[in-house]
Design a protein around this motif. Structure first.
Motif, mmCIF file in Angstrom:
data_model
loop_
_atom_site.group_PDB
_atom_site.id
_atom_site.type_symbol
_atom_site.label_atom_id
_atom_site.label_comp_id
_atom_site.label_asym_id
_atom_site.label_seq_id
_atom_site.Cartn_x
_atom_site.Cartn_y
_atom_site.Cartn_z
ATOM 1 N N ALA A 80 0.841 -1.348 0.153
ATOM 2 C CA ALA A 80 -0.092 0.124 -0.134
ATOM 3 C C ALA A 80 0.799 1.266 0.014
ATOM 4 C CB ALA A 80 -0.886 -0.139 1.317
ATOM 5 N N ALA A 81 1.896 1.171 0.881
ATOM 6 C CA ALA A 81 2.771 2.238 1.052
ATOM 7 C C ALA A 81 3.622 2.702 -0.554
ATOM 8 C CB ALA A 81 3.815 2.238 1.863
ATOM 9 N N LEU A 82 3.823 1.691 -1.146
ATOM 10 C CA LEU A 82 4.633 1.725 -2.345
ATOM 11 C C LEU A 82 3.646 2.408 -3.323
ATOM 12 C CD1 LEU A 82 6.697 -1.601 -2.712
ATOM 13 C CD2 LEU A 82 7.468 0.735 -2.452
ATOM 14 N N ALA A 83 2.312 1.778 -3.353
ATOM 15 C CA ALA A 83 1.415 2.217 -4.323
ATOM 16 C C ALA A 83 1.157 3.803 -4.305
ATOM 17 C CB ALA A 83 0.212 1.538 -4.330
ATOM 18 N N LYS A 84 0.965 3.988 -2.849
ATOM 19 C CA LYS A 84 0.672 5.355 -2.293
ATOM 20 C C LYS A 84 1.841 6.304 -2.903
ATOM 21 C CE LYS A 84 -1.322 7.897 1.378
ATOM 22 N NZ LYS A 84 -1.548 7.996 2.588
ATOM 23 N N ALA A 85 3.303 5.874 -2.545
ATOM 24 C CA ALA A 85 4.432 6.397 -2.904
ATOM 25 C C ALA A 85 4.366 6.928 -4.347
ATOM 26 C CB ALA A 85 5.600 5.928 -2.619
ATOM 27 N N GLU A 86 4.102 5.969 -5.256
ATOM 28 C CA GLU A 86 3.967 5.982 -6.589
ATOM 29 C C GLU A 86 3.190 7.039 -7.009
ATOM 30 O OE1 GLU A 86 5.228 5.059 -10.461
ATOM 31 O OE2 GLU A 86 6.343 4.395 -8.852
ATOM 32 N N GLU A 87 1.832 6.808 -6.546
ATOM 33 C CA GLU A 87 1.126 7.840 -6.865
ATOM 34 C C GLU A 87 1.346 9.312 -6.309
ATOM 35 O OE1 GLU A 87 -3.491 8.346 -5.093
ATOM 36 O OE2 GLU A 87 -3.016 6.287 -5.178
#
Lengths: 167, 224
Positions: A80-87
């Protein structure tokens, strides 16, 4: 030989009962109680051990399940953190791009404005200089009407030159 | 040596009298056996621990053996008889083995053995009536009422058969041992003693106790 001697008979019965009571009190009761107590203790100990082993196995299972759950949770959080960071990154890039474009646009506008201002200033200065030069050349003062006329003329020529230059 | 046999056949000597009551060798020797048993009990039951030492292992083996015998013969619910059965067994055993020490076994006296038989007789009927009540007494007249005398004779015969078996074996053993000792003085009596005193003594106490347990259980727990 088979006659019964009453004293011996009675004493034997008394002896038997007395010995029974004494041995029961002195020996069989305490030893029996002791053995029973120990049997009970061993039984209890075995039961306790089994209960504790079961409890331990249950705890182990529980902990394993908890660990697996925690691992899954951690993986989910990281994802989730990775996805959020990407976003977030993409958002930032877009914002930076937009900002850069805006700055560029503003700078261009400013440059254009400055340019226009410089051209205007130059135009008026050239016109005044031309008038001053004409005055010197003619060695007399020029009337207001002539002045305006020369002004207009110079400006027109300047504009056409500027247009020819800038196009 | 013949006089030795005769002395045995004559019956127990009267050691002394109390208030004119003759106290015989049998009673005095029984007291001796009782004293030995009480002293052994006192020695063996001292200082019982959860982790047994050698002495305690012996005590436990003895007690477990007796209660095992009582449990298998009389059933788990009759394990309360264990102290009585144990007392009877060791009293008979030590009495029977007294012959080894050259003393007259009290059990070679019919007055003694019939007394043990009568005690068993009262035990049988006391516990049977306690357990079954009136139906036990009525059971004497079954399956047909005219068998009542037979049943009664059978019941009365029990203490006599118990007493006479023990008495006969012990007296016979003593007499034979006296005769063998009279005939051959060396070695042979020692070998014979293993059978007539030791083996026979142990066997007879075991039989007496076993029959006592069986009779009590049958009368008490047998379904009507």
């Amino acid at each position: 030989m088979l006659d019964i001697l009453p004293t011996t008979f009675i004493f034997t019965i008394i002896n038997l009962i007395t010995l029974f009571l004494i041995l029961r009190f002195l020996f069989f009761k305490p030893v029996g109680d002791f053995l029973e107590k120990r049997r009970q203790k061993i039984h209890d100990d075995l039961n306790n051990a089994r209960r504790e082993r079961e409890e331990a196995a249950r705890l182990l299972d529980e902990h394993r399940a908890m660990l697996a759950q925690a691992k899954a949770e951690a993986a989910r959080v990281v994802e989730a953190a990775l996805a959020k960071a990407e976003e977030h990154r993409e958002e930032l890039i877009a914002k930076a791009n937009a900002e850069a474009a805006a700055i560029l646009e503003r700078a261009k506008a400013e440059i254009r404005q400055e340019q226009a201002k410089a051209v205007e200033q130059l135009r008026t200065q050239i016109a005044s200089l031309s008038v001053a030069a004409a005055e010197k050349l003619l060695a007399r003062s020029i009337t207001a009407a002539d002045q305006d006329k020369i002004f207009e003329q110079v400006l027109e020529e300047l504009d056409s030159a500027y247009e020819k230059y800038s196009s | 040596m013949i006089s030795n046999v005769e002395a045995i056949l004559e019956g127990p000597r009267t050691e002394f009298t109390i208030f004119g009551l003759p106290i015989t060798e049998s009673v005095v020797n029984t007291w001796l056996v009782m004293a030995v048993l009480i002293i052994l009990a006192l020695i063996f039951r001292r200082n019982l621990q959860v982790y047994p030492d050698k002495r305690q292992n012996v005590v436990e083996a003895i007690v477990e053996a007796v209660s095992g015998l009582v449990n298998t013969t009389m059933g788990q619910k009759n394990k309360g008889f264990m102290p009585y059965i144990g007392t009877l067994f060791f009293l008979l055993l030590f009495s029977n083995l007294l012959g080894i020490f050259g003393l007259r076994p009290p059990t070679a006296d019919f007055s003694v053995t019939i007394a043990y038989g009568i005690v068993t007789f009262f035990c049988i009927h006391y516990f049977a009536i306690k357990a079954k009540g009136w139906s036990y007494i009525k059971g004497m007249g079954e399956p047909f009422i005219f068998l009542l005398p037979m049943n009664l004779i059978g019941e009365v015969a029990k203490p006599f058969s118990l007493g006479m078996r023990l008495y006969g074996n012990l007296l016979g053993g003593s007499v034979i041992m006296a005769m063998i000792s009279g005939a051959v003085a060396l070695f042979v009596p020692a070998v014979a003693s293993i059978y007539f005193d030791l083996f026979s003594g142990i066997l007879q106490s075991f039989i007496f106790v076993m029959l006592t347990m069986v009779f009590i259980t049958l009368a008490k727990d047998d379904d009507e």
